[in-house]
Design a protein around this motif. Structure first.
Motif, PDB file in Angstrom:
ATOM      1  N   PHE A  79      34.962  73.108  35.913  1.00  0.00           N
ATOM      2  CA  PHE A  79      34.971  71.954  36.818  1.00  0.00           C
ATOM      3  C   PHE A  79      36.396  71.587  37.183  1.00  0.00           C
ATOM      4  CE2 PHE A  79      30.869  71.660  34.741  1.00  0.00           C
ATOM      5  CZ  PHE A  79      30.037  71.329  35.796  1.00  0.00           C
ATOM      6  N   ALA A  80      36.588  71.028  38.358  1.00  0.00           N
ATOM      7  CA  ALA A  80      37.899  70.504  38.751  1.00  0.00           C
ATOM      8  C   ALA A  80      38.260  69.365  37.813  1.00  0.00           C
ATOM      9  CB  ALA A  80      37.839  70.006  40.199  1.00  0.00           C
ATOM     10  N   LYS A  81      39.547  69.140  37.600  1.00  0.00           N
ATOM     11  CA  LYS A  81      39.988  68.085  36.675  1.00  0.00           C
ATOM     12  C   LYS A  81      39.379  66.728  37.026  1.00  0.00           C
ATOM     13  CE  LYS A  81      44.250  69.947  34.895  1.00  0.00           C
ATOM     14  NZ  LYS A  81      45.678  69.733  34.665  1.00  0.00           N
ATOM     15  N   ALA A  82      39.256  66.439  38.310  1.00  0.00           N
ATOM     16  CA  ALA A  82      38.686  65.149  38.739  1.00  0.00           C
ATOM     17  C   ALA A  82      37.215  65.015  38.356  1.00  0.00           C
ATOM     18  CB  ALA A  82      38.848  64.980  40.243  1.00  0.00           C
ATOM     19  N   ASP A  83      36.511  66.133  38.194  1.00  0.00           N
ATOM     20  CA  ASP A  83      35.086  66.103  37.848  1.00  0.00           C
ATOM     21  C   ASP A  83      34.835  66.312  36.357  1.00  0.00           C
ATOM     22  OD1 ASP A  83      34.375  65.734  40.513  1.00  0.00           O
ATOM     23  OD2 ASP A  83      34.367  67.896  40.891  1.00  0.00           O
ATOM     24  N   ALA A  84      35.875  66.628  35.591  1.00  0.00           N
ATOM     25  CA  ALA A  84      35.731  66.873  34.160  1.00  0.00           C
ATOM     26  C   ALA A  84      35.692  65.540  33.413  1.00  0.00           C
ATOM     27  CB  ALA A  84      36.885  67.729  33.659  1.00  0.00           C
ATOM     28  N   GLY A  85      35.215  65.607  32.175  1.00  0.00           N
ATOM     29  CA  GLY A  85      35.166  64.419  31.335  1.00  0.00           C
ATOM     30  C   GLY A  85      33.739  63.942  31.128  1.00  0.00           C
ATOM     31  N   LEU A  86      33.601  62.673  30.801  1.00  0.00           N
ATOM     32  CA  LEU A  86      32.305  62.080  30.470  1.00  0.00           C
ATOM     33  C   LEU A  86      31.735  61.335  31.669  1.00  0.00           C
ATOM     34  CD1 LEU A  86      30.247  61.391  28.179  1.00  0.00           C
ATOM     35  CD2 LEU A  86      31.600  59.335  27.770  1.00  0.00           C
ATOM     36  N   SER A  87      30.454  61.569  31.932  1.00  0.00           N
ATOM     37  CA  SER A  87      29.763  60.801  32.971  1.00  0.00           C
ATOM     38  C   SER A  87      28.365  60.437  32.473  1.00  0.00           C
ATOM     39  CB  SER A  87      29.684  61.578  34.285  1.00  0.00           C
ATOM     40  OG  SER A  87      28.924  62.754  34.117  1.00  0.00           O
ATOM     41  N   ILE A  88      27.776  59.458  33.105  1.00  0.00           N
ATOM     42  CA  ILE A  88      26.437  59.010  32.719  1.00  0.00           C
ATOM     43  C   ILE A  88      25.413  59.856  33.454  1.00  0.00           C
ATOM     44  CG2 ILE A  88      24.803  57.093  32.815  1.00  0.00           C
ATOM     45  CD1 ILE A  88      27.181  55.223  32.436  1.00  0.00           C
ATOM     46  N   GLY A  89      24.445  60.367  32.716  1.00  0.00           N
ATOM     47  CA  GLY A  89      23.369  61.159  33.288  1.00  0.00           C
ATOM     48  C   GLY A  89      22.108  60.324  33.450  1.00  0.00           C
ATOM     49  N   GLU A  90      20.964  60.985  33.338  1.00  0.00           N
ATOM     50  CA  GLU A  90      19.669  60.306  33.463  1.00  0.00           C
ATOM     51  C   GLU A  90      19.473  59.322  32.308  1.00  0.00           C
ATOM     52  OE1 GLU A  90      17.296  60.743  35.941  1.00  0.00           O
ATOM     53  OE2 GLU A  90      18.879  61.903  36.908  1.00  0.00           O
ATOM     54  N   GLY A  91      18.763  58.241  32.590  1.00  0.00           N
ATOM     55  CA  GLY A  91      18.490  57.273  31.535  1.00  0.00           C
ATOM     56  C   GLY A  91      17.467  56.246  31.957  1.00  0.00           C
ATOM     57  N   SER A  92      16.913  55.578  30.971  1.00  0.00           N
ATOM     58  CA  SER A  92      15.987  54.477  31.210  1.00  0.00           C
ATOM     59  C   SER A  92      16.023  53.573  30.002  1.00  0.00           C
ATOM     60  CB  SER A  92      14.566  54.991  31.477  1.00  0.00           C
ATOM     61  OG  SER A  92      14.121  55.768  30.397  1.00  0.00           O
ATOM     62  N   GLY A  93      15.495  52.375  30.172  1.00  0.00           N
ATOM     63  CA  GLY A  93      15.553  51.411  29.086  1.00  0.00           C
ATOM     64  C   GLY A  93      14.366  50.472  29.067  1.00  0.00           C
ATOM     65  N   TYR A  94      14.331  49.660  28.038  1.00  0.00           N
ATOM     66  CA  TYR A  94      13.261  48.709  27.793  1.00  0.00           C
ATOM     67  C   TYR A  94      13.902  47.473  27.177  1.00  0.00           C
ATOM     68  CZ  TYR A  94       9.266  46.702  25.216  1.00  0.00           C
ATOM     69  OH  TYR A  94       8.317  45.865  24.702  1.00  0.00           O
ATOM     70  N   THR A  95      13.520  46.311  27.650  1.00  0.00           N
ATOM     71  CA  THR A  95      13.995  45.067  27.048  1.00  0.00           C
ATOM     72  C   THR A  95      12.801  44.243  26.606  1.00  0.00           C
ATOM     73  OG1 THR A  95      14.061  43.934  29.181  1.00  0.00           O
ATOM     74  CG2 THR A  95      16.103  44.991  28.433  1.00  0.00           C
ATOM     75  N   SER A  96      12.995  43.490  25.544  1.00  0.00           N
ATOM     76  CA  SER A  96      11.927  42.658  25.017  1.00  0.00           C
ATOM     77  C   SER A  96      12.516  41.387  24.430  1.00  0.00           C
ATOM     78  CB  SER A  96      11.169  43.431  23.929  1.00  0.00           C
ATOM     79  OG  SER A  96      10.154  42.638  23.370  1.00  0.00           O
ATOM     80  N   ARG A  97      11.763  40.319  24.550  1.00  0.00           N
ATOM     81  CA  ARG A  97      12.149  39.025  23.984  1.00  0.00           C
ATOM     82  C   ARG A  97      13.441  38.506  24.616  1.00  0.00           C
ATOM     83  NH1 ARG A  97      10.673  39.865  17.609  1.00  0.00           N
ATOM     84  NH2 ARG A  97       8.766  40.999  17.945  1.00  0.00           N
ATOM     85  N   MET A  98      13.609  38.788  25.895  1.00  0.00           N
ATOM     86  CA  MET A  98      14.810  38.439  26.644  1.00  0.00           C
ATOM     87  C   MET A  98      14.586  37.221  27.521  1.00  0.00           C
ATOM     88  SD  MET A  98      17.220  40.739  26.447  1.00  0.00           S
ATOM     89  CE  MET A  98      17.391  42.359  25.763  1.00  0.00           C
ATOM     90  N   ALA A  99      15.702  36.607  27.899  1.00  0.00           N
ATOM     91  CA  ALA A  99      15.685  35.626  28.980  1.00  0.00           C
ATOM     92  C   ALA A  99      15.672  36.449  30.268  1.00  0.00           C
ATOM     93  CB  ALA A  99      16.914  34.735  28.916  1.00  0.00           C
ATOM     94  N   CYS A 100      14.569  36.460  30.964  1.00  0.00           N
ATOM     95  CA  CYS A 100      14.396  37.332  32.132  1.00  0.00           C
ATOM     96  C   CYS A 100      15.370  37.002  33.258  1.00  0.00           C
ATOM     97  CB  CYS A 100      12.950  37.279  32.616  1.00  0.00           C
ATOM     98  SG  CYS A 100      11.786  37.931  31.394  1.00  0.00           S
ATOM     99  N   ASP A 101      15.637  35.718  33.497  1.00  0.00           N
ATOM    100  CA  ASP A 101      16.585  35.350  34.546  1.00  0.00           C
ATOM    101  C   ASP A 101      17.960  35.940  34.256  1.00  0.00           C
ATOM    102  OD1 ASP A 101      14.578  33.891  35.757  1.00  0.00           O
ATOM    103  OD2 ASP A 101      15.262  31.963  34.971  1.00  0.00           O
ATOM    104  N   ALA A 102      18.381  35.909  33.010  1.00  0.00           N
ATOM    105  CA  ALA A 102      19.702  36.418  32.630  1.00  0.00           C
ATOM    106  C   ALA A 102      19.762  37.940  32.693  1.00  0.00           C
ATOM    107  CB  ALA A 102      20.059  35.935  31.221  1.00  0.00           C
ATOM    108  N   ILE A 103      18.751  38.638  32.176  1.00  0.00           N
ATOM    109  CA  ILE A 103      18.806  40.105  32.127  1.00  0.00           C
ATOM    110  C   ILE A 103      18.835  40.708  33.530  1.00  0.00           C
ATOM    111  CG2 ILE A 103      16.341  40.682  31.973  1.00  0.00           C
ATOM    112  CD1 ILE A 103      19.134  42.255  29.878  1.00  0.00           C
TER     113      ILE A 103
END
Length: 172
Positions: free
Chosen positions: A107-131
């Motif tokens: 990879f080119a230096k500008a494209d090397a390193g750490l990046s975020i890939g696919e993901g998903s999440g779940y929240t529970s017992r949260m203040a919905c307006d804030a999250i």
């Protein structure tokens, strides 16, 4: 003790009761984080608890995919009129997230390193307006929602990173 909540032991009677404190709850393979803003409601003196694991597998040429599967429980301070049970002051964040490490070359230096890939999440017992704005707060902080206790369908599997991620969190 606050109406059945011991503020010195806020994780009692929650899925996080036996988890380890902070990142000590994450199992990392030998040799080898989700940032959340905390809102106006302060965290308690008790450190957050985590459980989960990191695994790695080869990606494309010059890539390594690191998969993080974890759950975090945060304990918030509360006044006696703000919470009736641990469910009211201990919100949960559960994440399934891939991180991609790319090497230069190929990879080119500008494209090397750490990046975020696919993901998903779940929240529970949260203040919905804030999250919705990216701020973590306990459910009692929602002005428009009554303190309701444990969400319907709230079971230990929802917080277990070895189980499938729930499809719907408690904020809908």
């Amino acid at each position: 003790m606050l109406s059945g909540v011991d503020l010195d032991r806020p994780f009692d009677r929650t899925p996080a009761a036996n988890w380890r404190e902070g990142i000590a709850g994450i199992t990392v393979p030998p040799g080898h984080r989700y940032f959340t803003l905390i809102g106006a409601k302060g965290l308690s003196q008790v450190p957050p608890r985590m459980t989960g694991s990191l695994t790695a597998k080869p990606g494309g040429k010059g890539e390594l995919i690191v998969h993080a599967s974890y759950a975090v429980a945060y304990a918030f301070d509360a006044r006696p009129d703000e919470a009736r049970s641990p469910a009211d002051i201990v919100p949960f964040v559960r994440e399934e997230q891939d991180y991609v490490l790319r090497k230069a070359p190929p990879f080119a230096k500008a494209d090397a390193g750490l990046s975020i890939g696919e993901g998903s999440g779940y929240t529970s017992r949260m203040a919905c307006d804030a999250i919705k704005t990216g701020i973590l707060a306990p459910q009692y902080a929602d002005k428009g929602r009554p303190v309701v206790g444990v969400p319907v369908g709230d079971d230990a599997a929802a917080y277990d990173p070895t189980k499938p991620l729930p499809s719907l969190d408690t904020c809908g």
